[in-house]
Design a protein around this motif. Structure first.
Motif, mmCIF file in Angstrom:
data_model
loop_
_atom_site.group_PDB
_atom_site.id
_atom_site.type_symbol
_atom_site.label_atom_id
_atom_site.label_comp_id
_atom_site.label_asym_id
_atom_site.label_seq_id
_atom_site.Cartn_x
_atom_site.Cartn_y
_atom_site.Cartn_z
ATOM 1 N N LYS A 66 -28.692 2.688 -4.944
ATOM 2 C CA LYS A 66 -29.462 1.622 -4.291
ATOM 3 C C LYS A 66 -29.006 1.404 -2.842
ATOM 4 C CE LYS A 66 -31.322 1.378 -8.222
ATOM 5 N NZ LYS A 66 -32.451 2.334 -8.405
ATOM 6 N N PRO A 67 -29.913 0.961 -1.984
ATOM 7 C CA PRO A 67 -29.593 0.854 -0.559
ATOM 8 C C PRO A 67 -28.631 -0.276 -0.222
ATOM 9 C CG PRO A 67 -31.805 0.025 -0.982
ATOM 10 C CD PRO A 67 -31.333 0.658 -2.255
ATOM 11 N N TRP A 68 -28.370 -1.178 -1.148
ATOM 12 C CA TRP A 68 -27.410 -2.249 -0.883
ATOM 13 C C TRP A 68 -26.017 -1.887 -1.409
ATOM 14 C CZ3 TRP A 68 -31.706 -2.787 -4.079
ATOM 15 C CH2 TRP A 68 -31.474 -2.846 -5.452
ATOM 16 N N GLN A 69 -25.865 -0.672 -1.925
ATOM 17 C CA GLN A 69 -24.582 -0.183 -2.415
ATOM 18 C C GLN A 69 -23.897 0.705 -1.371
ATOM 19 O OE1 GLN A 69 -26.407 1.834 -6.048
ATOM 20 N NE2 GLN A 69 -24.362 1.285 -6.772
ATOM 21 N N ASP A 70 -22.586 0.858 -1.520
ATOM 22 C CA ASP A 70 -21.880 1.976 -0.887
ATOM 23 C C ASP A 70 -21.879 3.117 -1.894
ATOM 24 O OD1 ASP A 70 -21.209 0.601 1.464
ATOM 25 O OD2 ASP A 70 -19.460 -0.317 0.500
ATOM 26 N N HIS A 71 -22.385 4.276 -1.483
ATOM 27 C CA HIS A 71 -22.449 5.388 -2.438
ATOM 28 C C HIS A 71 -22.321 6.721 -1.710
ATOM 29 C CE1 HIS A 71 -26.661 6.350 -1.373
ATOM 30 N NE2 HIS A 71 -26.896 5.052 -1.395
ATOM 31 N N ALA A 72 -22.125 7.774 -2.471
ATOM 32 C CA ALA A 72 -21.785 9.083 -1.913
ATOM 33 C C ALA A 72 -22.910 9.702 -1.097
ATOM 34 C CB ALA A 72 -21.374 10.030 -3.046
ATOM 35 N N LYS A 73 -24.156 9.309 -1.369
ATOM 36 C CA LYS A 73 -25.280 9.910 -0.645
ATOM 37 C C LYS A 73 -25.755 9.045 0.531
ATOM 38 C CE LYS A 73 -27.154 12.548 -4.549
ATOM 39 N NZ LYS A 73 -26.279 12.086 -5.638
ATOM 40 N N ALA A 74 -25.025 7.986 0.830
ATOM 41 C CA ALA A 74 -25.486 7.037 1.853
ATOM 42 C C ALA A 74 -25.695 7.709 3.208
ATOM 43 C CB ALA A 74 -24.493 5.883 1.978
ATOM 44 N N ASP A 75 -24.797 8.598 3.611
ATOM 45 C CA ASP A 75 -24.951 9.237 4.920
ATOM 46 C C ASP A 75 -26.207 10.104 4.957
ATOM 47 O OD1 ASP A 75 -22.726 8.046 5.958
ATOM 48 O OD2 ASP A 75 -21.390 9.748 5.574
ATOM 49 N N ARG A 76 -26.528 10.769 3.853
ATOM 50 C CA ARG A 76 -27.707 11.634 3.814
ATOM 51 C C ARG A 76 -29.000 10.817 3.827
ATOM 52 N NH1 ARG A 76 -27.047 15.798 -1.031
ATOM 53 N NH2 ARG A 76 -28.630 16.938 0.160
ATOM 54 N N LEU A 77 -28.914 9.565 3.394
ATOM 55 C CA LEU A 77 -30.097 8.711 3.284
ATOM 56 C C LEU A 77 -30.099 7.597 4.328
ATOM 57 C CD1 LEU A 77 -30.083 8.443 -0.616
ATOM 58 C CD2 LEU A 77 -31.779 9.665 0.743
ATOM 59 N N ARG A 78 -29.290 7.743 5.372
ATOM 60 C CA ARG A 78 -29.075 6.659 6.318
ATOM 61 C C ARG A 78 -30.360 6.080 6.900
ATOM 62 N NH1 ARG A 78 -25.427 3.566 5.799
ATOM 63 N NH2 ARG A 78 -24.016 5.339 5.557
ATOM 64 N N PRO A 79 -31.350 6.874 7.350
ATOM 65 C CA PRO A 79 -32.567 6.268 7.927
ATOM 66 C C PRO A 79 -33.325 5.409 6.923
ATOM 67 C CG PRO A 79 -32.397 8.590 8.534
ATOM 68 C CD PRO A 79 -31.368 8.344 7.476
ATOM 69 N N LEU A 80 -33.309 5.793 5.658
ATOM 70 C CA LEU A 80 -34.007 5.022 4.629
ATOM 71 C C LEU A 80 -33.269 3.721 4.351
ATOM 72 C CD1 LEU A 80 -34.924 8.031 4.324
ATOM 73 C CD2 LEU A 80 -35.225 7.563 1.891
ATOM 74 N N ILE A 81 -31.951 3.797 4.318
ATOM 75 C CA ILE A 81 -31.143 2.603 4.070
ATOM 76 C C ILE A 81 -31.297 1.605 5.210
ATOM 77 C CG2 ILE A 81 -28.776 1.768 3.845
ATOM 78 C CD1 ILE A 81 -28.149 4.398 2.348
ATOM 79 N N GLU A 82 -31.313 2.097 6.433
ATOM 80 C CA GLU A 82 -31.480 1.203 7.581
ATOM 81 C C GLU A 82 -32.838 0.510 7.549
ATOM 82 O OE1 GLU A 82 -30.718 3.624 10.962
ATOM 83 O OE2 GLU A 82 -28.529 3.576 10.704
ATOM 84 N N LEU A 83 -33.866 1.222 7.098
ATOM 85 C CA LEU A 83 -35.187 0.595 6.970
ATOM 86 C C LEU A 83 -35.142 -0.506 5.915
ATOM 87 C CD1 LEU A 83 -38.196 0.527 7.728
ATOM 88 C CD2 LEU A 83 -38.580 2.240 5.922
ATOM 89 N N TRP A 84 -34.504 -0.238 4.772
ATOM 90 C CA TRP A 84 -34.401 -1.262 3.722
ATOM 91 C C TRP A 84 -33.660 -2.490 4.256
ATOM 92 C CZ3 TRP A 84 -30.582 -4.028 1.403
ATOM 93 C CH2 TRP A 84 -30.962 -4.778 0.284
ATOM 94 N N ARG A 85 -32.584 -2.274 4.991
ATOM 95 C CA ARG A 85 -31.810 -3.401 5.509
ATOM 96 C C ARG A 85 -32.630 -4.251 6.477
ATOM 97 N NH1 ARG A 85 -25.971 -0.316 6.446
ATOM 98 N NH2 ARG A 85 -25.303 -0.428 4.253
ATOM 99 N N ALA A 86 -33.523 -3.606 7.217
ATOM 100 C CA ALA A 86 -34.395 -4.380 8.114
ATOM 101 C C ALA A 86 -35.293 -5.314 7.307
ATOM 102 C CB ALA A 86 -35.232 -3.426 8.963
ATOM 103 N N TYR A 87 -35.842 -4.824 6.192
ATOM 104 C CA TYR A 87 -36.688 -5.677 5.347
ATOM 105 C C TYR A 87 -35.863 -6.728 4.603
ATOM 106 C CZ TYR A 87 -41.023 -3.102 6.025
ATOM 107 O OH TYR A 87 -42.174 -2.563 6.564
ATOM 108 N N ALA A 88 -34.631 -6.400 4.283
ATOM 109 C CA ALA A 88 -33.782 -7.357 3.567
ATOM 110 C C ALA A 88 -33.318 -8.496 4.463
ATOM 111 C CB ALA A 88 -32.575 -6.636 2.974
ATOM 112 N N GLY A 89 -33.371 -8.295 5.785
ATOM 113 C CA GLY A 89 -32.972 -9.335 6.720
ATOM 114 C C GLY A 89 -34.145 -10.209 7.120
#
Length: 277
Positions: free
Chosen positions: A240-263
């Motif tokens: 999940k995008p609110w977790q720290d996880h092993a694939k976070a660097d590979r999915l960084r653009p998607l996670i940053e988009l989720w964080r924008a909506y979460a804010g």
């Protein structure tokens, strides 16, 4: 409302976007999802959050002014059924080899999704709490029951299975009763919980485009399939995008988009984002 459901307010439409929250982590996801629906869904349908007793009041509070909340009970399944679908046993019999389910994942909770067939709406579009709506999806209310996208994230073989993170439904108490009768039979084991059951219950499910439920692993497994301009719903399956996880660097653009909506600040137009290389 039917036994097992309690709403905090009346429905304001005969159509609803519905999600399910079973713990505080998924409440984080639902908050971002609801904001994405407000901004992008292109529909005046109701927003509805079904939630179980596993969610704290503090986690529900930010959702109350964004959606109709409907408290639901877990399904009245047998002890044998519950034991078969307990986390350790289910993950032992059906291990996840391509991604990691988060520690807060409780497989038995997934079946509570079937409660949506008890809701007081004529038409529902269900979205998992770990999705984001990026483009209008109001057209889905006019699709038949049952429509879902294939579970595509690795290769062509994925098209044989459906993903239950986004689907269309027609609430009906008779359908719900028939589902319970088929779900909880002696020896029942639904390998991917609600997903396996729904594909069995609706064997002729209508296929939605993958762009209506784009799974995050497509970003690095099938980059030629990924075009931001086409994606209407983004789904963070596995990690999940609110977790720290092993694939976070590979999915960084998607996670940053989720964080924008979460804010609470501005969110980028997904169509302006660069596609994977």
């Amino acid at each position: 409302m039917p036994e097992g459901l309690a709403a905090d307010r009346p429905a304001r439409s005969d159509r609803a976007f519905v999600t399910l929250v079973t713990n505080d982590d998924f409440a984080l996801g639902a908050r971002a999802l609801l904001r994405s629906l407000r901004l992008n869904a292109g529909s005046d349908a109701d927003l509805c959050v079904m939630h179980t007793g596993g969610v704290s009041e503090a986690a529900l509070a930010p959702l109350r002014d964004r959606a109709r909340l409907v408290r639901i009970g877990l399904l009245p399944t047998s002890d044998d059924f519950n034991a078969a679908h307990a986390r350790d046993r289910l993950h032992g019999l059906a291990p996840f080899t391509r991604g990691e389910k988060p520690v807060f994942h409780t497989p038995l909770d997934n079946f509570a999704k079937l409660r949506l067939w008890q809701l007081d709406y004529d038409r529902v579009v269900f979205l998992d709490a770990d999705t984001l709506v990026l483009r209008p999806i109001g057209r889905l209310f006019d699709y038949p029951e049952f429509c879902a996208a294939p579970n595509v994230y690795e290769g062509l073989g994925d098209f044989h299975r459906m993903n239950s993170g986004v689907f269309t439904a027609r609430p009906d108490p008779e359908t719900f009763a028939a589902m319970l009768a088929r779900l909880n039979v002696p020896g029942a084991f639904w390998r991917r919980t609600d997903q396996t059951f729904l594909q069995d219950y609706f064997p002729d499910w209508h296929g939605l485009p993958v762009f209506d439920n784009m799974l995050q692993y497509v970003w690095f497994n099938l980059p030629e399939l990924w075009r931001w301009a086409d994606i209407r719903v983004l789904h963070f399956q596995y990690e999940k995008p609110w977790q720290d996880h092993a694939k976070a660097d590979r999915l960084r653009p998607l996670i940053e988009l989720w964080r924008a909506y979460a804010g609470e600040g501005e969110v980028p137009d997904s169509r302006s984002l660069p596609d994977p290389a």
